[in-house]
Design an enzyme around this catalytic site. Structure first.
Site, PDB file in Angstrom:
ATOM      1  N   ARG A 165       0.811  -1.225   0.000  1.00  0.00           N
ATOM      2  CA  ARG A 165       0.000   0.000   0.000  1.00  0.00           C
ATOM      3  C   ARG A 165       0.840   1.269   0.000  1.00  0.00           C
ATOM      4  NH1 ARG A 165      -3.410  -1.102   4.900  1.00  0.00           N
ATOM      5  NH2 ARG A 165      -2.475  -3.169   5.085  1.00  0.00           N
ATOM      6  N   GLU A 208       1.444  -5.578  13.473  1.00  0.00           N
ATOM      7  CA  GLU A 208       0.329  -5.628  14.427  1.00  0.00           C
ATOM      8  C   GLU A 208      -0.277  -7.032  14.422  1.00  0.00           C
ATOM      9  OE1 GLU A 208      -2.946  -3.038  13.443  1.00  0.00           O
ATOM     10  OE2 GLU A 208      -3.915  -3.332  15.381  1.00  0.00           O
TER      11      GLU A 208
HETATM   12  O1  LIG Z   1       3.062   0.161  11.631  1.00  0.00           O
HETATM   13  P1  LIG Z   1       2.947  -1.335  11.459  1.00  0.00           P
HETATM   14  O2  LIG Z   1       2.453  -2.032  12.694  1.00  0.00           O
HETATM   15  O3  LIG Z   1       4.207  -1.943  10.956  1.00  0.00           O
HETATM   16  O4  LIG Z   1       1.811  -1.610  10.378  1.00  0.00           O
HETATM   17  C1  LIG Z   1       1.648  -0.860   9.205  1.00  0.00           C
HETATM   18  C2  LIG Z   1       1.920  -1.678   7.982  1.00  0.00           C
HETATM   19  O5  LIG Z   1       0.946  -2.739   7.879  1.00  0.00           O
HETATM   20  C3  LIG Z   1       0.306  -2.664   6.602  1.00  0.00           C
HETATM   21  O6  LIG Z   1       0.957  -3.422   5.634  1.00  0.00           O
HETATM   22  P2  LIG Z   1       0.758  -4.987   5.453  1.00  0.00           P
HETATM   23  O7  LIG Z   1       1.959  -5.662   6.021  1.00  0.00           O
HETATM   24  O8  LIG Z   1      -0.580  -5.402   5.957  1.00  0.00           O
HETATM   25  O9  LIG Z   1       0.890  -5.185   3.891  1.00  0.00           O
HETATM   26  P3  LIG Z   1       0.142  -4.583   2.590  1.00  0.00           P
HETATM   27  O10 LIG Z   1       0.529  -3.117   2.478  1.00  0.00           O
HETATM   28  O11 LIG Z   1       0.709  -5.382   1.481  1.00  0.00           O
HETATM   29  O12 LIG Z   1      -1.343  -4.762   2.760  1.00  0.00           O
HETATM   30  C4  LIG Z   1       0.421  -1.186   6.229  1.00  0.00           C
HETATM   31  O13 LIG Z   1       0.289  -0.976   4.829  1.00  0.00           O
HETATM   32  C5  LIG Z   1       1.785  -0.823   6.739  1.00  0.00           C
HETATM   33  O14 LIG Z   1       2.811  -1.173   5.816  1.00  0.00           O
HETATM   34  N1  LIG Z   2      -5.476  -1.836  11.639  1.00  0.00           N
HETATM   35  C1  LIG Z   2      -4.891  -1.800  10.449  1.00  0.00           C
HETATM   36  N2  LIG Z   2      -5.583  -1.437   9.339  1.00  0.00           N
HETATM   37  C2  LIG Z   2      -4.972  -1.391   8.121  1.00  0.00           C
HETATM   38  N3  LIG Z   2      -3.695  -1.674   7.943  1.00  0.00           N
HETATM   39  C3  LIG Z   2      -2.963  -2.019   8.999  1.00  0.00           C
HETATM   40  N4  LIG Z   2      -1.669  -2.350   9.135  1.00  0.00           N
HETATM   41  C4  LIG Z   2      -1.433  -2.622  10.430  1.00  0.00           C
HETATM   42  N5  LIG Z   2      -2.538  -2.485  11.161  1.00  0.00           N
HETATM   43  C5  LIG Z   2      -3.519  -2.102  10.288  1.00  0.00           C
END
Ligand SMILES: O=P(O)(O)OC[C@H]1O[C@H](OP(=O)(O)OP(=O)(O)O)[C@H](O)[C@@H]1O
Ligand SMILES: Nc1ncnc2[nH]cnc12
Length: 175
Positions: free
Chosen positions: A61, A98
């Site tokens: 993302r 998370e």
């Molecule tokens: O601050 P944090 O606790 O590290 O969480 C935030 C991260 O989690 C999500 O990515 P995700 O790993 O779900 O992957 P995606 O972007 O491919 O959906 C979001 O896009 C951030 O990169």
């Molecule tokens: N609560 C949340 N919603 C969307 N993206 C996330 N990445 C980590 N935590 C998330």
């Protein structure tokens, strides 16, 4: 104004991807080109005066707005990818999410030592992802000069975690 528009667009998905998580789904923003433009403009306005040599965006993302931001700033984009996706020589880092653990990688020739790098992601939760990204960039000789996020989940204290790296932290919509 922009904060309210973002919050109106985002939808909460309960228990995704795991029970107990309220997932902030940003995909409705992507359906609204005017809002996307406003988000890009808001980032650019807040970044004025900060010298940036490259923007690092975190898969997946962080790619959505990170590349546009880099293009608009007229600087290179650094893809920070999940393990096993980048084809050339990489350096990697394992980190906690998370809702699990993950590994990120950057091409060793993605930027030059001494480059001033902005880290961009869609959302700041625990800060684990951008901390790992910062450490990786610093180990490769880059200087992390700021962070930009569309969304911040402040109850997870990500800001406290990343502010020792840089206190230039842009969050457009804070929860
Ligand atoms: O601050 P944090 O606790 O590290 O969480 C935030 C991260 O989690 C999500 O990515 P995700 O790993 O779900 O992957 P995606 O972007 O491919 O959906 C979001 O896009 C951030 O990169
Ligand atoms: N609560 C949340 N919603 C969307 N993206 C996330 N990445 C980590 N935590 C998330």
């Amino acid at each position: 104004m922009i904060e309210q528009q973002i919050k109106t667009a985002i939808r909460d998905i309960h228990d995704f991807p795991k029970p107990g998580i309220i997932f902030k789904d940003i995909t409705p923003i992507l359906k609204d080109p005017e809002l996307c433009t406003k988000i890009n403009d808001a980032f650019l306005e807040k970044l004025q005066g900060l010298h940036i040599d490259a923007v690092a965006g975190v898969e997946s993302r962080g790619f959505l707005f990170g590349l546009t931001l880099a293009n608009k700033l007229g600087v290179p984009f650094i893809p920070v990818r999940k393990a096993g996706k980048l084809p050339h020589t990489v350096k990697q880092k394992v980190y906690d999410l998370e809702y699990g653990t993950a590994t990120i990688e950057v091409h060793t020739d993605a930027f030059n030592p001494g480059d001033r790098i902005l880290i961009h992601d869609d959302l700041l939760a625990t800060g684990g992802t951008v901390m790992a990204t910062s450490q990786l960039i610093q180990e490769m000789g880059g200087e992390v000069v700021g962070f930009s996020f569309i969304v911040g989940l402040s109850f997870l204290n990500g800001i406290e975690r990343i502010s020792p790296i840089s206190d230039n932290i842009i969050i457009l919509a804070d929860y």
